[in-house]
Design a protein around this motif. Structure first.
Motif, PDB file in Angstrom:
ATOM      1  N   THR A 128      10.691  -0.758   0.881  1.00 44.10           N
ATOM      2  CA  THR A 128      10.326  -2.250   1.227  1.00 44.10           C
ATOM      3  C   THR A 128      11.732  -2.674   1.891  1.00 44.10           C
ATOM      4  O   THR A 128      12.716  -2.096   2.280  1.00 44.10           O
ATOM      5  CB  THR A 128      10.288  -2.788  -0.157  1.00 44.10           C
ATOM      6  N   GLU A 141      10.666  -7.226  10.957  1.00 42.56           N
ATOM      7  CA  GLU A 141      10.965  -6.015  10.883  1.00 42.56           C
ATOM      8  C   GLU A 141      12.323  -5.420  10.311  1.00 42.56           C
ATOM      9  O   GLU A 141      13.373  -5.802  10.415  1.00 42.56           O
ATOM     10  CB  GLU A 141      10.858  -5.106  12.368  1.00 42.56           C
ATOM     11  N   TRP A 145       9.580  -0.557   9.444  1.00 41.05           N
ATOM     12  CA  TRP A 145       8.397  -1.392   8.970  1.00 41.05           C
ATOM     13  C   TRP A 145       8.300  -2.838   9.160  1.00 41.05           C
ATOM     14  O   TRP A 145       9.316  -3.576   9.385  1.00 41.05           O
ATOM     15  CB  TRP A 145       8.199  -1.405   7.346  1.00 41.05           C
ATOM     16  N   ARG A 160       2.948  -5.001   4.105  1.00 38.77           N
ATOM     17  CA  ARG A 160       3.793  -3.933   5.050  1.00 38.77           C
ATOM     18  C   ARG A 160       3.107  -3.607   6.072  1.00 38.77           C
ATOM     19  O   ARG A 160       2.126  -2.845   5.534  1.00 38.77           O
ATOM     20  CB  ARG A 160       4.439  -2.901   3.800  1.00 38.77           C
ATOM     21  N   ARG A 161       3.505  -3.222   7.202  1.00 35.38           N
ATOM     22  CA  ARG A 161       2.729  -2.610   8.290  1.00 35.38           C
ATOM     23  C   ARG A 161       3.534  -1.351   8.954  1.00 35.38           C
ATOM     24  O   ARG A 161       4.606  -1.731   9.368  1.00 35.38           O
ATOM     25  CB  ARG A 161       2.226  -3.626   9.311  1.00 35.38           C
ATOM     26  N   GLY A 162       3.018  -0.206   9.082  1.00 36.06           N
ATOM     27  CA  GLY A 162       3.861   0.746   9.680  1.00 36.06           C
ATOM     28  C   GLY A 162       3.098   1.121  10.897  1.00 36.06           C
ATOM     29  O   GLY A 162       2.773   0.348  11.636  1.00 36.06           O
ATOM     30  N   ASN A 163       3.632   2.264  11.460  1.00 38.44           N
ATOM     31  CA  ASN A 163       3.446   2.832  12.695  1.00 38.44           C
ATOM     32  C   ASN A 163       1.801   2.687  13.037  1.00 38.44           C
ATOM     33  O   ASN A 163       1.685   2.750  14.317  1.00 38.44           O
ATOM     34  CB  ASN A 163       3.947   4.149  12.839  1.00 38.44           C
ATOM     35  N   GLY A 227       8.503   3.411   9.254  1.00 35.59           N
ATOM     36  CA  GLY A 227       7.225   3.156   9.662  1.00 35.59           C
ATOM     37  C   GLY A 227       6.206   4.146   9.202  1.00 35.59           C
ATOM     38  O   GLY A 227       5.123   3.907   9.486  1.00 35.59           O
ATOM     39  N   GLU A 228       6.468   4.984   8.324  1.00 32.92           N
ATOM     40  CA  GLU A 228       5.495   5.894   7.905  1.00 32.92           C
ATOM     41  C   GLU A 228       5.873   6.685   6.493  1.00 32.92           C
ATOM     42  O   GLU A 228       7.099   6.706   6.249  1.00 32.92           O
ATOM     43  CB  GLU A 228       5.321   7.123   8.919  1.00 32.92           C
ATOM     44  N   GLU A 229       4.820   7.105   6.000  1.00 35.14           N
ATOM     45  CA  GLU A 229       5.214   7.795   4.545  1.00 35.14           C
ATOM     46  C   GLU A 229       4.205   8.905   4.558  1.00 35.14           C
ATOM     47  O   GLU A 229       3.248   9.119   5.116  1.00 35.14           O
ATOM     48  CB  GLU A 229       4.637   6.874   3.444  1.00 35.14           C
TER      49      GLU A 229
END
Length: 291
Positions: A128, A141, A145, A160-163, A227-229
């Motif tokens: 976060t 940003e 994220w 939350r917004r990622g790639n 930006g990613e998990e």
């Protein structure tokens, strides 16, 4: 020694300590990187939001804790420095049920500086914002994220917004001040026989890293980078030990306690039919993560 002196030593902070945005950003980042998030206190039945107990746990004995514990202490520290700080509550998004929790399940802070409110969230299970966000409806940003608070009636939703470009809710909150006793009541309810929630018995251990986050949830490891998990299943006790030692780097007693819990619950033969939705082999993403 004073609380502030001891606390700053606990998080390894050597910068200027004054009620400015620059100091607030640096303090938030230092706390997030130094203090692990964990549910060990909930599992052991020992979460009490008494400031003296939290100072003893998080500062004197250099342990980690859940969001309620971290933010109760952090609010005390910020007020001692001179920040105008409000404790706010949130209802967590439950993706498996497509709804928010029915009781307060997260604590965050609102800090007012020079006529502007800033959202502070230094303790959360997943990656976060670790530096304060302006409290407005604009996208912001951090670490790859995009976070955005959006008004929904009288409440706000943090997403939350990622790639992949998909905005996912994190929690629903209202900025009004709440007494710490309200969060203690929520904890007591969640731990009571009348609650069907499993949140107080779920093993969650997480550590913020300079460029990501590691989160262990029971048998699942979530590795976050900008930006990613990615998720995969813990393959056994040795893998669990490796992950927990990374999460609790500098906190060996917590690593040992978490491993004891993991072994007691999960160190048994795996089902013969694997779950195809969960990776079990290390990915290139995990191998390249900045531990």
């Amino acid at each position: 020694m004073s609380l502030l002196h001891d606390y700053l030593g606990r998080i390894g902070f050597t910068g200027p300590v004054e009620p400015t945005l620059e100091s607030l950003r640096a303090l938030c980042r230092a706390h997030a990187l130094a203090v692990p998030f964990d549910s060990l206190g909930a599992i052991d039945g020992r979460i009490r939001l008494d400031e003296d107990l939290l100072i003893d746990k998080l500062v004197t004995h250099r342990k980690g804790g859940a969001c309620f514990e971290n933010h109760t202490l952090f609010a005390r520290v910020l007020r001692e420095i001179g920040f105008t700080t409000t404790v706010a509550g949130a209802y967590m998004w439950r993706p498996q049920h497509r709804e928010y929790s029915s009781v307060l399940a997260h604590m965050l802070l609102v800090v007012r500086l020079d006529g502007q409110d800033w959202l502070v969230d230094v303790s959360f299970s997943h990656d976060t914002f670790i530096e304060p966000l302006p409290f407005d409806e604009q996208p912001h940003e951090q670490r790859g994220w995009v976070f955005q608070a959006t008004r929904r009636g009288v409440d706000w939703v943090m997403s939350r917004r990622g790639n992949d470009g998909v905005a996912v809710p994190l929690y629903r909150f209202h900025p009004r001040a709440r007494p710490v006793e309200e969060f203690q009541s929520a904890l007591d309810y969640l731990a009571s026989p009348g609650s069907r929630s499993q949140v107080m018995s779920t093993l969650i251990c997480a550590r913020t890293l300079p460029a990501g986050k590691l989160t262990l949830i029971n048998k699942i490891l979530v590795t976050a980078r900008p930006g990613e998990e990615h998720t995969r299943k813990i393959t056994g006790a040795e893998h669990a030990r490796e992950v927990l030692e990374r999460i609790f780097d500098g906190h060996p007693a917590q690593a040992q306690r978490a491993l004891e819990i993991w072994r007691a619950r999960f160190d048994r033969a795996e089902p013969t039919t694997p779950d195809p939705a969960v990776e079990t082999a290390p990915t290139e993403f995990e191998k390249s993560a900045n531990w």
